[in-house]
Write a protein that holds these residues in place. Structure first.
Motif, PDB file in Angstrom:
ATOM      1  N   ALA A  54      17.889 104.295  39.582  1.00  0.00           N
ATOM      2  CA  ALA A  54      18.058 105.273  40.442  1.00  0.00           C
ATOM      3  C   ALA A  54      18.781 104.959  41.782  1.00  0.00           C
ATOM      4  O   ALA A  54      19.715 105.404  42.373  1.00  0.00           O
ATOM      5  CB  ALA A  54      16.877 106.261  40.964  1.00  0.00           C
ATOM      6  N   LEU A  55      18.192 103.552  42.251  1.00  0.00           N
ATOM      7  CA  LEU A  55      18.766 102.979  43.646  1.00  0.00           C
ATOM      8  C   LEU A  55      20.137 102.661  43.371  1.00  0.00           C
ATOM      9  O   LEU A  55      21.045 102.884  44.147  1.00  0.00           O
ATOM     10  CB  LEU A  55      17.844 101.662  44.005  1.00  0.00           C
ATOM     11  N   GLU A  59      23.224 103.947  45.747  1.00  0.00           N
ATOM     12  CA  GLU A  59      23.987 102.832  46.146  1.00  0.00           C
ATOM     13  C   GLU A  59      25.503 103.205  46.069  1.00  0.00           C
ATOM     14  O   GLU A  59      26.397 102.980  46.879  1.00  0.00           O
ATOM     15  CB  GLU A  59      23.613 101.482  45.860  1.00  0.00           C
ATOM     16  N   LEU A  60      25.917 103.589  44.829  1.00  0.00           N
ATOM     17  CA  LEU A  60      27.483 103.842  44.541  1.00  0.00           C
ATOM     18  C   LEU A  60      27.733 105.133  45.172  1.00  0.00           C
ATOM     19  O   LEU A  60      28.762 105.037  45.796  1.00  0.00           O
ATOM     20  CB  LEU A  60      27.445 104.119  43.040  1.00  0.00           C
ATOM     21  N   VAL A  61      27.035 105.891  45.467  1.00  0.00           N
ATOM     22  CA  VAL A  61      27.113 107.168  46.444  1.00  0.00           C
ATOM     23  C   VAL A  61      27.356 106.744  47.856  1.00  0.00           C
ATOM     24  O   VAL A  61      28.669 107.086  48.523  1.00  0.00           O
ATOM     25  CB  VAL A  61      26.180 108.358  46.140  1.00  0.00           C
ATOM     26  N   THR A  64      30.686 104.731  48.334  1.00  0.00           N
ATOM     27  CA  THR A  64      31.767 105.737  48.340  1.00  0.00           C
ATOM     28  C   THR A  64      31.884 106.447  49.599  1.00  0.00           C
ATOM     29  O   THR A  64      33.030 106.410  50.222  1.00  0.00           O
ATOM     30  CB  THR A  64      31.596 106.558  47.164  1.00  0.00           C
ATOM     31  N   VAL A  65      30.764 106.866  50.045  1.00  0.00           N
ATOM     32  CA  VAL A  65      31.052 107.438  51.535  1.00  0.00           C
ATOM     33  C   VAL A  65      31.318 106.611  52.464  1.00  0.00           C
ATOM     34  O   VAL A  65      32.040 106.803  53.338  1.00  0.00           O
ATOM     35  CB  VAL A  65      29.474 107.946  51.785  1.00  0.00           C
ATOM     36  N   ALA A  66      30.820 105.418  52.564  1.00  0.00           N
ATOM     37  CA  ALA A  66      31.083 104.229  53.732  1.00  0.00           C
ATOM     38  C   ALA A  66      32.770 103.892  53.586  1.00  0.00           C
ATOM     39  O   ALA A  66      33.397 103.868  54.641  1.00  0.00           O
ATOM     40  CB  ALA A  66      30.236 102.973  53.441  1.00  0.00           C
ATOM     41  N   VAL A  67      33.266 103.639  52.441  1.00  0.00           N
ATOM     42  CA  VAL A  67      34.331 103.403  52.105  1.00  0.00           C
ATOM     43  C   VAL A  67      35.344 104.468  52.663  1.00  0.00           C
ATOM     44  O   VAL A  67      36.436 104.250  53.437  1.00  0.00           O
ATOM     45  CB  VAL A  67      34.827 102.777  50.691  1.00  0.00           C
ATOM     46  N   LEU A  68      35.127 105.775  52.043  1.00  0.00           N
ATOM     47  CA  LEU A  68      36.139 106.740  52.359  1.00  0.00           C
ATOM     48  C   LEU A  68      35.859 106.895  54.105  1.00  0.00           C
ATOM     49  O   LEU A  68      37.023 107.381  54.594  1.00  0.00           O
ATOM     50  CB  LEU A  68      35.550 108.141  51.645  1.00  0.00           C
ATOM     51  N   ILE A  89      30.026  93.084  45.402  1.00  0.00           N
ATOM     52  CA  ILE A  89      28.546  92.953  45.001  1.00  0.00           C
ATOM     53  C   ILE A  89      28.075  94.072  44.179  1.00  0.00           C
ATOM     54  O   ILE A  89      27.372  93.612  43.274  1.00  0.00           O
ATOM     55  CB  ILE A  89      27.610  92.508  46.189  1.00  0.00           C
ATOM     56  N   LEU A  90      28.139  95.057  44.770  1.00  0.00           N
ATOM     57  CA  LEU A  90      27.670  96.256  44.038  1.00  0.00           C
ATOM     58  C   LEU A  90      28.336  96.620  42.763  1.00  0.00           C
ATOM     59  O   LEU A  90      27.399  96.847  41.708  1.00  0.00           O
ATOM     60  CB  LEU A  90      27.954  97.536  44.911  1.00  0.00           C
TER      61      LEU A  90
END
Length: 163
Positions: A54-55, A59-61, A64-68, A89-90
């Motif tokens: 779940a983590l 983290e993937l979400v 994605t928010v951070a990069v966008l 890393i992710l």
């Protein structure tokens, strides 16, 4: 086009929220779980598999928010570079390390002891690097936002943030 002030809030919230999740789960919940009364190794492994799967999705979400958000804000190169490191890393954890650890956990749950491995130590080391990089990236992004506050770019006021 000037970015909407909420984008800067999204960048900071995703970075610092992500750091908080790693701190709480990887460095607090995971080791403490095995000190709880009546928690057996199989039970702890079963819980750990669910929690870390779940983590990873969260983290993937957040990544994605951070990069966008960073892309929309056109952050400086050093912030973009640390975001790339976080992404690497992710992705390494998502597609190699977590599946390898999951195979080991499933073997242990099936009663087959796994041979010694450095996978767990590698995961912990990457979590430390990831946490420090998240804090550094968030700090750099925040300072960059403050420096650019006088150029038409500003952090949002709470009254500007729409629910």
């Amino acid at each position: 086009m000037r970015p909407h002030p909420t984008t800067s809030l999204l960048l900071l919230a995703s970075l610092f929220g992500w750091a908080g999740l790693i701190s709480g789960i990887s460095f607090l919940e995971a080791p403490l779980k095995f000190t709880a009364p009546h928690i057996t190794v199989p039970l702890g492994l079963g819980i750990g598999r669910i929690v870390f799967q779940a983590l990873n999705k969260v983290e993937l979400v957040l990544a994605t928010v951070a990069v966008l958000s960073a892309w929309r804000l056109r952050v400086p190169g050093h912030v973009a570079a640390t975001l790339c490191l976080l992404g690497a890393i992710l992705l390494l954890q998502t597609f190699w390390l977590l599946p390898a650890l999951d195979v080991r956990a499933l073997a242990l749950l099936a009663g087959r002891p796994a041979p010694p491995s450095s996978l767990h130590t590698t995961y912990i080391a990457l979590e430390v690097v990831k946490l420090l990089t998240l804090l550094l990236t968030g700090s750099w992004a925040f300072r960059w936002m403050l420096r650019n506050a006088g150029t038409g770019f500003a952090l949002p006021r709470l009254s500007q943030v729409r629910a």
